[in-house]
Design a protein around this motif. Structure first.
Motif, PDB file in Angstrom:
ATOM      1  N   TYR A   1      26.929  43.057  43.009  1.00  0.00           N
ATOM      2  CA  TYR A   1      27.215  44.457  43.312  1.00  0.00           C
ATOM      3  C   TYR A   1      28.406  44.627  44.245  1.00  0.00           C
ATOM      4  CZ  TYR A   1      23.061  46.255  40.965  1.00  0.00           C
ATOM      5  OH  TYR A   1      22.146  46.617  40.016  1.00  0.00           O
ATOM      6  N   VAL A   2      28.587  43.696  45.181  1.00  0.00           N
ATOM      7  CA  VAL A   2      29.647  43.861  46.174  1.00  0.00           C
ATOM      8  C   VAL A   2      31.033  43.832  45.541  1.00  0.00           C
ATOM      9  CG1 VAL A   2      29.891  41.404  46.746  1.00  0.00           C
ATOM     10  CG2 VAL A   2      30.377  43.138  48.492  1.00  0.00           C
ATOM     11  N   ARG A   3      31.174  43.162  44.405  1.00  0.00           N
ATOM     12  CA  ARG A   3      32.485  43.068  43.767  1.00  0.00           C
ATOM     13  C   ARG A   3      32.940  44.407  43.194  1.00  0.00           C
ATOM     14  NH1 ARG A   3      33.218  37.505  42.646  1.00  0.00           N
ATOM     15  NH2 ARG A   3      35.348  37.958  41.982  1.00  0.00           N
ATOM     16  N   MET A   4      32.009  45.357  43.077  1.00  0.00           N
ATOM     17  CA  MET A   4      32.362  46.677  42.553  1.00  0.00           C
ATOM     18  C   MET A   4      32.427  47.742  43.642  1.00  0.00           C
ATOM     19  SD  MET A   4      30.302  46.654  38.902  1.00  0.00           S
ATOM     20  CE  MET A   4      28.898  45.691  39.455  1.00  0.00           C
ATOM     21  N   MET A   5      32.307  47.316  44.893  1.00  0.00           N
ATOM     22  CA  MET A   5      32.437  48.262  45.994  1.00  0.00           C
ATOM     23  C   MET A   5      33.914  48.532  46.274  1.00  0.00           C
ATOM     24  SD  MET A   5      29.388  46.998  48.580  1.00  0.00           S
ATOM     25  CE  MET A   5      29.430  48.506  49.575  1.00  0.00           C
ATOM     26  N   SER A   6      34.183  49.667  46.883  1.00  0.00           N
ATOM     27  CA  SER A   6      35.568  50.080  47.123  1.00  0.00           C
ATOM     28  C   SER A   6      36.331  49.063  47.948  1.00  0.00           C
ATOM     29  CB  SER A   6      35.589  51.448  47.823  1.00  0.00           C
ATOM     30  OG  SER A   6      35.008  52.431  46.998  1.00  0.00           O
ATOM     31  N   ASP A   7      35.648  48.415  48.898  1.00  0.00           N
ATOM     32  CA  ASP A   7      36.296  47.400  49.728  1.00  0.00           C
ATOM     33  C   ASP A   7      35.751  46.013  49.434  1.00  0.00           C
ATOM     34  OD1 ASP A   7      33.763  47.715  50.754  1.00  0.00           O
ATOM     35  OD2 ASP A   7      34.376  47.798  52.852  1.00  0.00           O
ATOM     36  N   GLY A   8      35.229  45.826  48.229  1.00  0.00           N
ATOM     37  CA  GLY A   8      34.620  44.558  47.857  1.00  0.00           C
ATOM     38  C   GLY A   8      35.638  43.438  47.739  1.00  0.00           C
ATOM     39  N   PRO A   9      35.186  42.191  47.862  1.00  0.00           N
ATOM     40  CA  PRO A   9      36.098  41.057  47.747  1.00  0.00           C
ATOM     41  C   PRO A   9      36.520  40.821  46.307  1.00  0.00           C
ATOM     42  CG  PRO A   9      33.834  40.282  47.972  1.00  0.00           C
ATOM     43  CD  PRO A   9      33.796  41.779  48.130  1.00  0.00           C
ATOM     44  N   ASN A  10      37.809  40.590  46.102  1.00  0.00           N
ATOM     45  CA  ASN A  10      38.356  40.256  44.788  1.00  0.00           C
ATOM     46  C   ASN A  10      37.800  41.160  43.689  1.00  0.00           C
ATOM     47  OD1 ASN A  10      39.940  38.841  42.988  1.00  0.00           O
ATOM     48  ND2 ASN A  10      38.429  37.227  42.634  1.00  0.00           N
ATOM     49  N   PRO A  11      38.051  42.473  43.765  1.00  0.00           N
ATOM     50  CA  PRO A  11      37.428  43.425  42.835  1.00  0.00           C
ATOM     51  C   PRO A  11      38.148  43.574  41.508  1.00  0.00           C
ATOM     52  CG  PRO A  11      38.806  44.614  44.378  1.00  0.00           C
ATOM     53  CD  PRO A  11      38.921  43.151  44.750  1.00  0.00           C
ATOM     54  N   VAL A  12      39.225  42.802  41.267  1.00  0.00           N
ATOM     55  CA  VAL A  12      40.110  43.119  40.154  1.00  0.00           C
ATOM     56  C   VAL A  12      39.458  42.951  38.787  1.00  0.00           C
ATOM     57  CG1 VAL A  12      42.212  42.687  41.469  1.00  0.00           C
ATOM     58  CG2 VAL A  12      41.127  40.797  40.251  1.00  0.00           C
ATOM     59  N   LEU A  13      38.545  41.976  38.648  1.00  0.00           N
ATOM     60  CA  LEU A  13      37.905  41.800  37.343  1.00  0.00           C
ATOM     61  C   LEU A  13      37.128  43.036  36.935  1.00  0.00           C
ATOM     62  CD1 LEU A  13      38.624  38.789  37.962  1.00  0.00           C
ATOM     63  CD2 LEU A  13      36.473  38.184  36.838  1.00  0.00           C
ATOM     64  N   TRP A  14      36.673  43.782  37.917  1.00  0.00           N
ATOM     65  CA  TRP A  14      35.856  44.965  37.674  1.00  0.00           C
ATOM     66  C   TRP A  14      36.673  46.257  37.774  1.00  0.00           C
ATOM     67  CZ3 TRP A  14      34.491  40.432  39.756  1.00  0.00           C
ATOM     68  CH2 TRP A  14      33.408  39.771  39.197  1.00  0.00           C
ATOM     69  N   GLY A  15      37.984  46.123  37.763  1.00  0.00           N
ATOM     70  CA  GLY A  15      38.849  47.291  37.691  1.00  0.00           C
ATOM     71  C   GLY A  15      39.044  48.033  38.997  1.00  0.00           C
ATOM     72  N   GLY A  16      38.634  47.449  40.110  1.00  0.00           N
ATOM     73  CA  GLY A  16      38.896  48.081  41.409  1.00  0.00           C
ATOM     74  C   GLY A  16      38.235  49.431  41.574  1.00  0.00           C
ATOM     75  N   ILE A  17      36.942  49.498  41.295  1.00  0.00           N
ATOM     76  CA  ILE A  17      36.202  50.764  41.409  1.00  0.00           C
ATOM     77  C   ILE A  17      36.351  51.355  42.807  1.00  0.00           C
ATOM     78  CG2 ILE A  17      33.890  51.800  41.336  1.00  0.00           C
ATOM     79  CD1 ILE A  17      33.159  49.604  39.275  1.00  0.00           C
ATOM     80  N   GLN A  18      36.558  52.656  42.870  1.00  0.00           N
ATOM     81  CA  GLN A  18      36.621  53.402  44.130  1.00  0.00           C
ATOM     82  C   GLN A  18      35.649  54.571  44.019  1.00  0.00           C
ATOM     83  OE1 GLN A  18      39.522  52.460  46.779  1.00  0.00           O
ATOM     84  NE2 GLN A  18      38.503  50.824  45.630  1.00  0.00           N
TER      85      GLN A  18
END
Length: 519
Positions: free
Chosen positions: A422-439
């Motif tokens: 879940y953290v990878r899809m947070m606005s300030d999550g670590p390395n979010p690029v695979l998930w499209g950088g959700i904000q």
């Protein structure tokens, strides 16, 4: 593959239990308790995830090899539950804010120094202050205080309840503060593991000699481990030739190797998941319209995709976890509107959105894998032109980070706690690029509430609500699940893959492995 008959695998999620305490289990491997005594000596040749840095606190996902020489306070069991490792026990306060770890006696670093509470505090402080990204970034922001109550006791106080902490501590590796490069980037990690950081040739191999003073008496049995770090090496040929002893391979290769009398096939106990993500940071028209994303999703035949991607070993899903996992929701699974493809619905949604797909080109990014091509061909059936750019790992990360694309198809592997998904899809999550950088502030709020919730049922519902939000807005679309396939030569005794990629665990792994008939 559309059924959910997963009894052969464990998908149970790790959950922290307040006040859990216990002794290390599995001090003798299962095979060692059998009639045959372990043989000593020999070099195990190992090839799974690579090694991208000598500093275990600064890894970017390559977390397998480093765990042969670096260990943590906790460990994840085969069923996903957490248990003590370098700590002999841990306890959580009733308010969920204070975590007390009691260290095991007699644990020494590779330089001969006894590990104490000050060393552990130094590691936690280093990760908190020096490491800005990675799995533990969010957790470390919530650490209010960490101190050594005495030589054996470490107390972590959080600003708010943080349920994933004990699971996540399984990936905060404890090193000697005397490790060269400690103040900046560690160049020679001094850990506590059964093997030591030896000669490292990046992208080639790591030779790790046995730690003859390992704290688990009598272990390891092997003289050394040689980790193959080559990209693109033919592991199928190497396994058959006896040049590699343990390796992860694609499912179709595992099926072929299963017939070799010298090899056996196993799997990680947790499953990875395949997904499609859209550019959520800087979406361009018409892909900023949720109806267009929905239409593209209706074009994807999940069953055909997962059957191809997993060579028939995976299952269709609309979630990040599978049956048997406490965070899996059966009702949500049964209600999946995209369980089967529906091109008519897809075309109707595009018409409603006023989109002529023949006039649009999808910028599609992926790794250099075969399975994304399946999705590319499926969305082309709607009339879209697709510019598919397939890159190596570094190139993919760079391109995705530019947010000049529309759609991707990726996979993500096992995690010590569901929060790490879940953290990878947070606005300030670590390395979010695979998930499209959700904000999305609403998503962030739900996940933050979930990690602060000590009641499992309530935490589960909050995570589920967060995932439903992702589904409703078509930020990310889950396609299916599959466990990574691990092939092992049959003269390798005492080794089974764990829940995650760790080859050394409290209840199994390379410390307890030996080679039959080799020295």
């Amino acid at each position: 593959m559309t059924t959910l008959n997963l009894s052969r695998r464990s998908f149970l999620a790790g959950t922290a239990v307040a006040g859990l305490a216990g002794s290390l289990t599995g001090l003798l491997p299962q095979s060692a308790r059998a009639a045959d005594a372990p043989a000593r000596g020999g070099v195990l040749r190992y090839a799974t995830l690579g090694l991208d840095t000598a500093d275990p606190h600064r890894h970017t996902g390559s977390i397998a090899v480093q765990q042969i020489y670096a260990e943590a306070l906790t460990s994840i069991s085969d069923d996903g539950s957490v248990e003590p490792f370098l700590a002999e026990s841990f306890a959580i306060s009733p308010d969920g804010k204070t975590y007390t770890f009691t260290l095991r006696d007699g644990v020494t670093f590779h330089n001969g120094e006894v590990m104490n509470a000050d060393d552990v505090v130094a590691n936690i402080t280093r990760v908190k202050e020096k490491v800005k990204g990675g799995w533990l970034a969010s957790a470390m922001k919530l650490v209010d205080d960490v101190k050594a109550a005495d030589a054996k006791t470490v107390v972590i106080t959080m600003r708010e309840p943080y349920a994933p902490l004990v699971n996540l501590m399984s990936e905060l590796w404890i090193l000697s503060p005397r490790s060269p490069g400690w103040d900046e980037t560690i160049t020679t990690p001094i850990g506590t593991g059964p093997f030591m950081f030896g000669e490292w040739q990046p992208k080639v191999k790591l030779t790790a000699p046995a730690n003859t003073a390992y704290w688990r008496k009598g272990m390891p049995y092997l003289a050394a481990i040689e980790a193959d770090l080559r990209d693109g090496a033919d592991r199928q040929l190497a396994l058959r030739a006896g040049e590699i002893d343990i390796a992860n391979v694609p499912a179709d290769i595992a099926k072929q190797l299963a017939g070799d009398p010298n090899l056996r096939v196993s799997q990680l106990k947790d499953a990875g998941w395949y997904f499609v993500a859209f550019n959520n940071r800087k979406p361009r028209a018409p892909f900023d319209d949720v109806r267009v994303r929905q239409a593209l999703t209706y074009a994807i035949d999940k069953a055909a995709f997962i059957n191809f991607a997993s060579a028939g070993t995976g299952v269709v899903s609309n979630q990040m976890v599978g049956p048997g996992n406490v965070y899996f929701d059966e009702a949500l699974f049964k209600a999946d509107p995209h369980a089967t493809a529906d091109l008519d619905k897809a075309k109707a949604l595009l018409k409603e959105a006023g989109v002529d797909p023949t006039k649009e080109t999808i910028e599609f990014v992926s790794w250099q894998e075969n399975y994304p091509q399946v999705v590319v061909q499926m969305v082309r059936k709607l009339g879209f032109k697709v510019n598919h750019v397939a890159l190596d790992d570094i190139g993919t990360q760079k391109r995705l980070g530019q947010y000049d694309w529309d759609m991707n198809c990726m996979s993500s592997g096992p995690r010590a706690d569901v929060f790490l998904r879940y953290v990878r899809m947070m606005s300030d999550g670590p390395n979010p690029v695979l998930w499209g950088g959700i904000q999305d502030d609403a998503y962030d709020a739900l996940v933050k509430k979930a990690v602060a919730e000590t009641d499992l049922a309530t935490r589960r519902q909050l995570y589920l609500d967060a995932w439903k939000l992702v589904m409703d807005k078509y930020y990310v679309v889950a396609l299916g699940l599959d466990a990574d396939q691990i092939v092992i030569r049959k003269d390798v005794e005492g080794y089974e893959p764990g829940f995650t990629w760790s080859p050394n665990r409290a209840d199994g792994g390379v410390a307890q492995t030996w080679l039959a008939g080799r020295s």
